[in-house]
Structures are given as structure tokens and as C-alpha cells.
Design a protein around this motif. Sequence first.
Motif, PDB file in Angstrom:
ATOM      1  N   HIS A  52       0.830  -1.208   0.000  1.00 42.07           N
ATOM      2  CA  HIS A  52       0.000   0.000   0.000  1.00 42.07           C
ATOM      3  C   HIS A  52       0.868   1.263   0.000  1.00 42.07           C
ATOM      4  O   HIS A  52       0.461   2.292  -0.560  1.00 42.07           O
ATOM      5  CB  HIS A  52      -0.927  -0.002   1.206  1.00 42.07           C
ATOM      6  CG  HIS A  52      -2.156  -0.837   1.015  1.00 42.07           C
ATOM      7  ND1 HIS A  52      -3.041  -0.621  -0.018  1.00 42.07           N
ATOM      8  CD2 HIS A  52      -2.651  -1.891   1.717  1.00 42.07           C
ATOM      9  CE1 HIS A  52      -4.026  -1.500   0.056  1.00 42.07           C
ATOM     10  NE2 HIS A  52      -3.815  -2.284   1.090  1.00 42.07           N
ATOM     11  N   SER A  91      -7.811   1.189   5.839  1.00 43.17           N
ATOM     12  CA  SER A  91      -8.469   0.115   5.093  1.00 43.17           C
ATOM     13  C   SER A  91      -9.432  -0.608   6.006  1.00 43.17           C
ATOM     14  O   SER A  91      -9.677  -0.193   7.145  1.00 43.17           O
ATOM     15  CB  SER A  91      -7.421  -0.855   4.542  1.00 43.17           C
ATOM     16  OG  SER A  91      -6.775  -1.538   5.608  1.00 43.17           O
ATOM     17  N   GLY A 104      -4.590   2.172   1.074  1.00 47.62           N
ATOM     18  CA  GLY A 104      -5.714   1.422   1.610  1.00 47.62           C
ATOM     19  C   GLY A 104      -7.024   1.761   0.936  1.00 47.62           C
ATOM     20  O   GLY A 104      -7.168   2.815   0.310  1.00 47.62           O
ATOM     21  N   GLY A 135      -7.530   0.066  -3.164  1.00 53.18           N
ATOM     22  CA  GLY A 135      -7.882  -1.232  -2.603  1.00 53.18           C
ATOM     23  C   GLY A 135      -6.790  -2.248  -2.855  1.00 53.18           C
ATOM     24  O   GLY A 135      -5.725  -1.947  -3.405  1.00 53.18           O
TER      25      GLY A 135
END
Length: 876
Positions: A654, A675, A808, A840
Motif C-alpha cells: 500500500h 483500510s 488502503g 484497494g
Amino acid sequence: MLAFDTANEVISIGVGALDAAARSVALVAAAEVAARRASNTQLLPRIDALLRDAGVARGDIACVAVGRGPGSFTGVRIAMATAKGIASALEVGLVGVSTLDAVAWGAWGAGVRGHLLVAADAMRKEVYPVEFDVSDAGVVRLGEDRVVKAELCAQEYAAAGAVEGAVAPTAVEGPGQLSRSDSPGSLGSAAGASGSCGTRLVSSPELSTAPDAADQLLITGDALKKYADLFSACGALLPEDQWTPTGAGLLLALQAAWRAGEADPLDARRHDPAFALPVYTRLSDAEEAERARLARADQALAGARGSKHVTMNDTAIANARANGEGIACKPLDAAHVADVAALEARIMGSDAWSEALVADELGRADRVWWAAFAADPAMPLPPDAPLVGYAGGWVVDGDVQILKVGTAPEHRRRGIAAELVARVAADARNLGARTSSLEVRAANAGAQALYAALGYESLGVRPRYYSDGEDALIMKAEALPAARKDVAGMELQRFDDGDAACRDAGAGSAGAEAGSAAGAGARAASEPARPLILAIESSCDETAAAVVNGDGALLSDVVASQIDFHARFGGVVPEIASRKHIEAVCGVCDECLDVAAARLGGAPGSLRWRDLDAVAVTYAPGLVGALVVGVAFAKGAAWAAGVPFVGVHHLEGHLYANKVGAPDFAPPAVVSLVSGGNTLLVHMRGWGDYVTLGATIDDAVGEAFDKVAKALGLGYPGGPVISRYAKDGDPDAIAFPRAMMHSGDLRFSLSGLKTAVVTYVNQERAAGRSLNVPDVCASFQQAVVDVQVAKARRALEETGARTFCLGGGVAANPVLRAAYEELCAKMRVRLVMPPLHSCGDNAGMIALVALDRFRAGKFFGLDADARAHADLDEPY
């Protein structure tokens, strides 16, 4: 031939030489090793060592056979994922072999003859029992896979007593024994001998000398480790070294399938690794609980039962979403039984089922029912959505009999029936079905055409089957119908068109507009920028793969999202996630390679595993059952392709995701990772040098969004739907708390905010006031954003970093992104944000990390394993 099984506490490996003319397998080497829950760390090293000792090169392998269970779910997946990776990279077929059949054939090879029960441990005080007739001619299976409580199973066989001849075995041509080989360790006589590779086959003389031995039920299987006392009253127990599969047993089972025409180890097209699936015999726990709840007439929300207090657990509604055609599918519930009966009356005439008959079907363990509803694709499925179709099936003896398929006339020709049948078949597959059958009116040409398109073939006519005397055409599908989606019932998302990193993929320093024709050696004039690395991400509910070149350009970035499979449970179900990864990983990787090949100017199939310089995978953190699939597959592919294996930390991915939209991004920086499972601030002092400044002490931001959305009945995932409603709401309407906003540190807490929202919702409902959902969403969202921004400001001030970036799934939230833009503008700090599709879980970010780790020579060994937890701050 390479065969292996890890369905229980033993790793079993067999290597055999294939004789196409005789359809026989000569045992070359075999080994059985106690795994003790370490199959993923030991399997590949043991395979590598056995092949090396036997003098067999990886390139000599023409086919892979794998034990597909039933057995330990994790153990079966480790073997299955590893086998898929090996077979894919070697471009050979993958044949699934029943673990229980392998045990039976191992007993046959050890000289056992008679009526045999194999009982494997199914955990939860259950067993997988299957009977076999074992004679000199070979092994004949006498039943399908099933799962039974161990005590009930033992009672069943104890009551039956001697069962010789109770079931007449089918006459088959004797499959013969494994043929002799000049290689050490080959199996000669049926009794066998201990070979140089450690395989021990015994004849069990104590059985043959026992009184009335021919009439005794012979019992084996690893369930005896727990339940020997229970089953000892049912017959004679085989020696313990015959309770688990052997390498020789796996090869014998494969040889029998070959001779019966059920498999061809030399036909790679027929045995595409993508189509090999484990044996489960049951739905996931979440699906079983769902079926039980939906079968109850009182399964509606608590508020509908008279109480105005609705907890998040009470809102376990089916959050199915409509597709582009405005049709949503979900398991049939008791609340819609009357609707099904009404539609039956409209379309089935005198053969229509009554409401009582439909209701009686629900809740049965061997029945599967699905329904289709008309709905707005942009919104969760409302309770009053009109039912427009239904389908049901009965699973018996390995076949799912389609009992009913109905579609409202005004909604026909929209693919509803085909989708419903595919959903029924998918559940039936998990219940042990391998084929499907049905009856259709002889005059109904339209329905017959539909079923023919789904793979059903006509077997004959059943005269005067229907109530009005019309004949029924009997149809059967040897392979279960599948959903018409790209991969495993999922649509693939390809993030290449319009993405700057992908557009420039062929313009690296090496001039990478090249085609790849590996194996043949023919390439375009210039090679792609090296290294080429394929990365896999499977930490949660996305199966993703990406290819990166030596210039850091993503040649492909493919994701198969499982959201549709989890939405109706209001969150990710780990067991379902793991199952879907097994189904999707081959297809996702194949598509990834083809997209990358096109970027390089080649045709589909021109970029192959052997062209890669490394294979990478997310090893931690995440759902361990999901991670295991990716790690096992990637290790198998890397080993087969003979390239390094690279492990990547998911959270570091990420951080690297910011390079997708800003290739020049580099530390130092402060990163906000938000996230579904993580909320933390990280100081990036350098690549690979991270310090966590603060993290949540309870819920993550994404988790809070999901729980609030669930409390409001808005569906899953919560982030997008709350954001959508919040656009029409007032962020100042409700004064929700800003937990730890002034705590003086960089920690977060979301649990109190979530509870405050749920309490407010319940109080409003209890007071009989209409709930302003947009205001609730906007006020909740603003409370989250205010705390995130305040903590980010403090982190930038403490570190002095001049760059701030995000990571995230929640980083895609438009209000949060706008707030960070305003903050960074005021502080004159550079703001870097990943493209929305890179927020994502995705494999592109994993590939970028892997590129740096490859250059640094940071490789993992074949004994690497998945880890549910791993500290980002610790180098790896």
C-alpha cells in the motif's frame, strides 16, 4: 508423473514413469513424511529433494496429480494451490485424485483384500466415510463422498455387522498393479517391499489369519487416530501405516482413472489446472448458518418482530446487488415462499408446487434453492423487491437434480435461468456433486435449448411424466454448469487502459515493444526491460495478479473481486474467500500474462511463466487461509519455472501504491494507511525503513464504515455506500464524537464512534422518528475525516516530512481525499495519492515492492509460509 497429497497430517509424494501404450505408471520414487501442520513449509522442499535423489528433472514432468480431499480444508488447499502453480508453470495437465481413493489403493498395494471402509477425519467430531471393494482385480468405490458424525457413522457400521456382499461391486477390467521399473524403489509385487525412497508397503498378515477374516469389514483412514475405539466394534482395523495416503497409492489411483478413461495424464488441455477443485462435501459454515436462518419464517429483522431496537447482528440481511440488467440473486428464504408458489402457479400449470411443498424444501441439508429479484443496481436489495425467478436442486449420490427452474414471462431472455442454475450448481459442487440432471417437457424446445447451452445432453424420454401426460426429456450434464463470468463466477477488472504506467509500459530504456514467444525462442528485435516479475495478491477478498518490468512499469494489473460472494453476509467470510482464491488464481494469472503479452506486442499465450525472472506474492498480513492459497501457488509456480520466489508485506504494498500514479514518489514521507483491517500512520524514512507512528486501538476505519452501513441496512462494503448517501446529507447534523482527537498522540479509536452511531440509530427508531440516513452517513463520515486529518497534521509536524500520501481502500473516499488536499495545501506539503483503483487490494503494488526486493536479492525459500500478522516496522 508427480503426485502429492497433504489432506491430513502426512505429506505423501509419488513419482512415476508413464507408459502411454499400456496406460500404466511405474513407481520411480515415493515418500511419506509427517507434516504436523507444516505442509506449506515442507511440501516443496520434500518434492525437490525426492526428484533430485531420483534423478528426475522438473522438465521431465509430464503431468501433476494432486489429492483433492476430502480432508483438512487447509491441507487440501495447500496441495491444490501448489499443484496448480506447478502445473501452470510447467504447462502440463493437473489431475485431481480422491484422497480416500488413494488410501484404498495404498491398502490394495499392501496386499489388503476385502470390503474396506476408509474413514477420514473431518474435524468437528465428524468423518468422511467411503466404502470400497478391494480384490485382486483392483479397487471399486461403492459410494460418494459424504460427511457424518463419527459416533453415528460407527453406530451405522456396528449395526450392519459383516457387510461382505451387501453392495454388489461393478465389474471392471482389473487395473493391475504399478508396473515394474528399473528405478530404485519401484513397486514389484502386490505385497510390495520397502524401496530406497522410504515407501513401506506391508501385507497385513494378521488380517488374513483372523477367524472369518473374509467376512469382516476392514477399516482404515486417519479418523482412526481419534476414533479407533468407536470403529473397533465395526470390524478389523488396518495397521496405522495404512491410514493415510501414500505416494504409491496416489499413482495407483491415477493409473486406475487413466485405464477407466476418466483421466489422461498426457492431455494437458483436458486437465487444465484452472478446473481442478477440492472436494468439500459441505458449504462453508457461514452459508450453512445462512440457509438455516433463511429457512425460518421469523428470519426477518428484529424490528419487524415488534422490537424497534435493531443490532448489527440482527441486520444480517442478504445484501445482494443487482447486475447491469437490474437482477439480483440470493438464496431463497422463507419470506418469499409464497412468491415462488405464486409464480409457479403462473408458469407451471398443473405441475405447480404448493406453498407448503416449496417451504418444505428450505433448510434441508441436501437441497439448494436460489431466487432472482428485480432491483436498482445502484442500491442494496430492498425487502420488497419483486421475485422474478427461482431454481432449486437436490444433491444425491454425486449428482444435483435440478428440481425447478422458473422465470417470470416478462423477465425472460435476460439470462436469469442460466444464472440461477449456475448458482445452484456452484453450491451443489461444494456439497459433493459432480454431475447434474433434470427433466424437461418434450415439447419445450426453448428450455431444451437453454439446457443444451449449459452443457446438458439428452439421455432419453420418460413417458407420460407430467400430470397432463406429456413426456419428459431426461437431460444430464457431466460437468456442472458455471456462471457466465470471466473467472470462478467473478468478472475480471483490468487496470491497464488509460493508466499512465501501463501506457508507457513499452517505452522503457530497453524499448520494450517486444513480443514474447518463449520456448520457441523467437522474439521481436528488442527484449522487454528486465526483470519481468509476476506478483499475486490474495490477502483478503481479491484475487489479483500483475506483471511489472524492469523500468517499474506495470504491463498488466488484473483483479477478480469476491464482493458479490461476501456482500450478503455483511462482511468478508474467510472460508469463502479461501475457496474462491483456489478457483480464481489460475484464470487471473493467465489473464495477467495475456494482458502483459499484448503490451509487449505479442499474441495471447506468448508470454509464459518460463519467460519471467521471478514470481512474487503477498505473504502477510491478512486472512491466513486466503494468504496460504497465494503463497502455495506462487511457490509452486516459481519452483516449476526455476525462478526466484519473492515475498511481499501487504502493507508495504500500500505504501508503494503511491508510485502507480506518481512514479517519482520517494521517501521521506508520512503515509496514512486506512483500510478494512488497518488504520495507522507511518513515517517512511526510506524504502524498507518504516516507523509506525500510531495505529487504531480497536476498529479500523474501513471496519467502522462496514459496521455502520450494516446497522443502517445499507449493504456491504460500507465505504462506497456511506459515501454515496453522505453526498446528500449534512455533515454537521449530528454531533458524533471525535475519539482521541486531542489525545496528544497518534493513536486512533473507532469503536466508540461506531457505537455512538448505532445507539443513535436505535434511539431514533425506538422513538418512532424517521431516520435521515444521508445526515447520519454525512455526520459519521465527517467525524472520521476530522480525526484522520488532525492526526495527519500532527504527524507531519512531528516528523518534518514534506510529503504526505495515502494507502488502503478507504483512501478512495472522496471527502477524505479532499480534506487531505486542503491540509497539504495549507501546510505546503506535497500530497501524493494512489489512483482510485490502486487504493484497494491489488497486485500492482505488490509487483512494485517485489521489483525492489528482487534487485536487492531479497528472496524467500521454498519453506516460506503465510503469516496472518507481521509488523511493518520489522525488515524482512
